[in-house]
Scaffold this motif. Structure first.
Motif, PDB file in Angstrom:
ATOM      1  N   ARG A   9     -10.866  13.750  -5.474  1.00 27.21           N
ATOM      2  CA  ARG A   9     -10.334  13.033  -6.640  1.00 27.21           C
ATOM      3  C   ARG A   9      -9.167  12.131  -6.230  1.00 27.21           C
ATOM      4  NH1 ARG A   9      -6.483  12.862 -10.351  1.00 27.21           N
ATOM      5  NH2 ARG A   9      -5.195  14.469  -9.419  1.00 27.21           N
ATOM      6  N   LEU A  10      -8.253  12.683  -5.426  1.00 30.12           N
ATOM      7  CA  LEU A  10      -7.100  11.895  -5.004  1.00 30.12           C
ATOM      8  C   LEU A  10      -7.530  10.724  -4.117  1.00 30.12           C
ATOM      9  CD1 LEU A  10      -4.032  11.523  -5.017  1.00 30.12           C
ATOM     10  CD2 LEU A  10      -3.968  12.889  -2.936  1.00 30.12           C
ATOM     11  N   GLN A  11      -8.486  10.954  -3.237  1.00 30.17           N
ATOM     12  CA  GLN A  11      -8.973   9.881  -2.372  1.00 30.17           C
ATOM     13  C   GLN A  11      -9.538   8.743  -3.205  1.00 30.17           C
ATOM     14  OE1 GLN A  11      -8.790   8.729   0.539  1.00 30.17           O
ATOM     15  NE2 GLN A  11     -10.368   7.179   0.375  1.00 30.17           N
ATOM     16  N   ARG A  12     -10.269   9.069  -4.254  1.00 23.76           N
ATOM     17  CA  ARG A  12     -10.830   8.041  -5.141  1.00 23.76           C
ATOM     18  C   ARG A  12      -9.704   7.257  -5.823  1.00 23.76           C
ATOM     19  NH1 ARG A  12     -13.946  11.166  -7.523  1.00 23.76           N
ATOM     20  NH2 ARG A  12     -12.663  11.655  -9.303  1.00 23.76           N
ATOM     21  N   LEU A  13      -8.675   7.958  -6.304  1.00 19.09           N
ATOM     22  CA  LEU A  13      -7.545   7.294  -6.959  1.00 19.09           C
ATOM     23  C   LEU A  13      -6.782   6.395  -5.983  1.00 19.09           C
ATOM     24  CD1 LEU A  13      -6.152  10.259  -9.093  1.00 19.09           C
ATOM     25  CD2 LEU A  13      -7.346   8.218  -9.939  1.00 19.09           C
ATOM     26  N   VAL A  14      -6.566   6.882  -4.777  1.00 21.98           N
ATOM     27  CA  VAL A  14      -5.859   6.099  -3.757  1.00 21.98           C
ATOM     28  C   VAL A  14      -6.672   4.860  -3.395  1.00 21.98           C
ATOM     29  CG1 VAL A  14      -5.171   6.121  -1.316  1.00 21.98           C
ATOM     30  CG2 VAL A  14      -4.474   7.992  -2.829  1.00 21.98           C
ATOM     31  N   HIS A  15      -7.972   5.041  -3.248  1.00 26.53           N
ATOM     32  CA  HIS A  15      -8.864   3.923  -2.922  1.00 26.53           C
ATOM     33  C   HIS A  15      -8.777   2.842  -4.009  1.00 26.53           C
ATOM     34  CE1 HIS A  15     -12.420   1.919  -1.293  1.00 26.53           C
ATOM     35  NE2 HIS A  15     -12.887   1.869  -2.524  1.00 26.53           N
TER      36      HIS A  15
ATOM     37  N   PHE B 231       0.840  -1.201   0.000  1.00 18.63           N
ATOM     38  CA  PHE B 231       0.000   0.000   0.000  1.00 18.63           C
ATOM     39  C   PHE B 231       0.878   1.255   0.000  1.00 18.63           C
ATOM     40  CE2 PHE B 231      -3.689  -2.352   2.272  1.00 18.63           C
ATOM     41  CZ  PHE B 231      -4.111  -2.882   1.063  1.00 18.63           C
ATOM     42  N   ALA B 232       1.942   1.247   0.796  1.00 19.64           N
ATOM     43  CA  ALA B 232       2.837   2.411   0.847  1.00 19.64           C
ATOM     44  C   ALA B 232       3.478   2.653  -0.512  1.00 19.64           C
ATOM     45  CB  ALA B 232       3.899   2.220   1.928  1.00 19.64           C
ATOM     46  N   ALA B 233       3.883   1.586  -1.183  1.00 17.23           N
ATOM     47  CA  ALA B 233       4.477   1.725  -2.513  1.00 17.23           C
ATOM     48  C   ALA B 233       3.462   2.292  -3.508  1.00 17.23           C
ATOM     49  CB  ALA B 233       5.006   0.379  -2.999  1.00 17.23           C
ATOM     50  N   ALA B 234       2.221   1.825  -3.409  1.00 20.97           N
ATOM     51  CA  ALA B 234       1.171   2.331  -4.303  1.00 20.97           C
ATOM     52  C   ALA B 234       0.913   3.813  -4.052  1.00 20.97           C
ATOM     53  CB  ALA B 234      -0.112   1.523  -4.121  1.00 20.97           C
ATOM     54  N   LEU B 235       1.032   4.245  -2.800  1.00 19.07           N
ATOM     55  CA  LEU B 235       0.789   5.649  -2.463  1.00 19.07           C
ATOM     56  C   LEU B 235       1.883   6.574  -2.999  1.00 19.07           C
ATOM     57  CD1 LEU B 235      -0.443   5.339   1.229  1.00 19.07           C
ATOM     58  CD2 LEU B 235      -1.814   5.795  -0.817  1.00 19.07           C
ATOM     59  N   GLU B 236       3.077   6.034  -3.201  1.00 18.05           N
ATOM     60  CA  GLU B 236       4.181   6.849  -3.710  1.00 18.05           C
ATOM     61  C   GLU B 236       3.830   7.480  -5.052  1.00 18.05           C
ATOM     62  OE1 GLU B 236       7.677   4.410  -3.747  1.00 18.05           O
ATOM     63  OE2 GLU B 236       7.801   4.382  -1.551  1.00 18.05           O
ATOM     64  N   ASP B 237       3.023   6.779  -5.851  1.00 19.06           N
ATOM     65  CA  ASP B 237       2.609   7.319  -7.150  1.00 19.06           C
ATOM     66  C   ASP B 237       1.837   8.631  -6.993  1.00 19.06           C
ATOM     67  OD1 ASP B 237       3.729   5.109  -8.367  1.00 19.06           O
ATOM     68  OD2 ASP B 237       1.823   4.054  -8.614  1.00 19.06           O
ATOM     69  N   TYR B 238       1.237   8.826  -5.841  1.00 22.80           N
ATOM     70  CA  TYR B 238       0.418  10.014  -5.594  1.00 22.80           C
ATOM     71  C   TYR B 238       1.092  10.997  -4.635  1.00 22.80           C
ATOM     72  CZ  TYR B 238      -2.823   6.800  -7.700  1.00 22.80           C
ATOM     73  OH  TYR B 238      -3.410   5.906  -8.558  1.00 22.80           O
ATOM     74  N   ALA B 239       2.344  10.719  -4.279  1.00 25.28           N
ATOM     75  CA  ALA B 239       3.119  11.572  -3.371  1.00 25.28           C
ATOM     76  C   ALA B 239       2.371  11.838  -2.070  1.00 25.28           C
ATOM     77  CB  ALA B 239       3.506  12.884  -4.059  1.00 25.28           C
ATOM     78  N   VAL B 240       1.794  10.776  -1.526  1.00 30.53           N
ATOM     79  CA  VAL B 240       1.064  10.885  -0.266  1.00 30.53           C
ATOM     80  C   VAL B 240       1.560   9.776   0.661  1.00 30.53           C
ATOM     81  CG1 VAL B 240      -0.896   9.489  -1.025  1.00 30.53           C
ATOM     82  CG2 VAL B 240      -1.234  11.179   0.720  1.00 30.53           C
TER      83      VAL B 240
END
Length: 154
Positions: A115-121, A38-47
């Motif tokens: 928008r970002l929350q939807r992408l992260v989800h 999950f942390a790696a996936a979040l890196e794409d969004y800089a969060v």
């Protein structure tokens, strides 16, 4: 170099060195692997994971007070303020005075935050689906059932 438990756990073990793993150890290993994914996936969004959790909570509870956000996240109010500061600096949330108490602030997600929350989800679900790829539909349903039993204690 400082030797920590985290550092020790990061050292790969040969198969013949591993002790028999208990259920608790297996659950913790799965949780660690999911968190890393999950942390790696979040890196794409800089969060960061903490920012993602805070944003999700703000989206789920629009107009949440900072003190309540800290409580929901299980962190100190000062830490919640720092997380919200970072989200606000990126235009993902906005603060507004609480009409019921001028000393308190409420936090709401902006359009960009939604928008970002939807992408992260979606990203987290893709990560989980990839993680559980080897399970059949029946296996996954059984795993879900067992995990719910463990969480509810019934």
């Amino acid at each position: 170099m400082r030797v920590t438990q985290k550092w020790l756990r990061s050292i790969p073990m040969r198969e013949d060195e591993r002790e028999e793993e208990t259920t608790a150890e297996l659950l913790m290993a799965v949780a660690r692997r999911l968190r890393r994914g999950f942390a790696a996936a979040l890196e794409d969004y800089a969060v960061t994971p903490s920012q993602a959790r805070a944003l999700r909570t703000v989206v789920e509870e629009p107009g949440i007070r900072l003190s309540v956000l800290a409580e929901r996240l299980g962190i100190a109010p000062r830490s919640a303020t720092e997380v919200v500061d970072a989200l606000e600096a990126r235009g993902l949330v906005a603060r507004e005075p609480d009409p019921a108490d001028r000393r308190a602030m409420r936090v709401t997600a902006t359009g960009e935050g939604l928008r970002l929350q939807r992408l992260v989800h979606e990203s987290r679900h893709r990560e989980l689906d990839g993680f559980a790829d080897g399970l059949t539909v029946r296996d996954r349903a059984e795993l879900d059932r067992i995990l719910r039993l463990l969480l509810t204690g019934r």
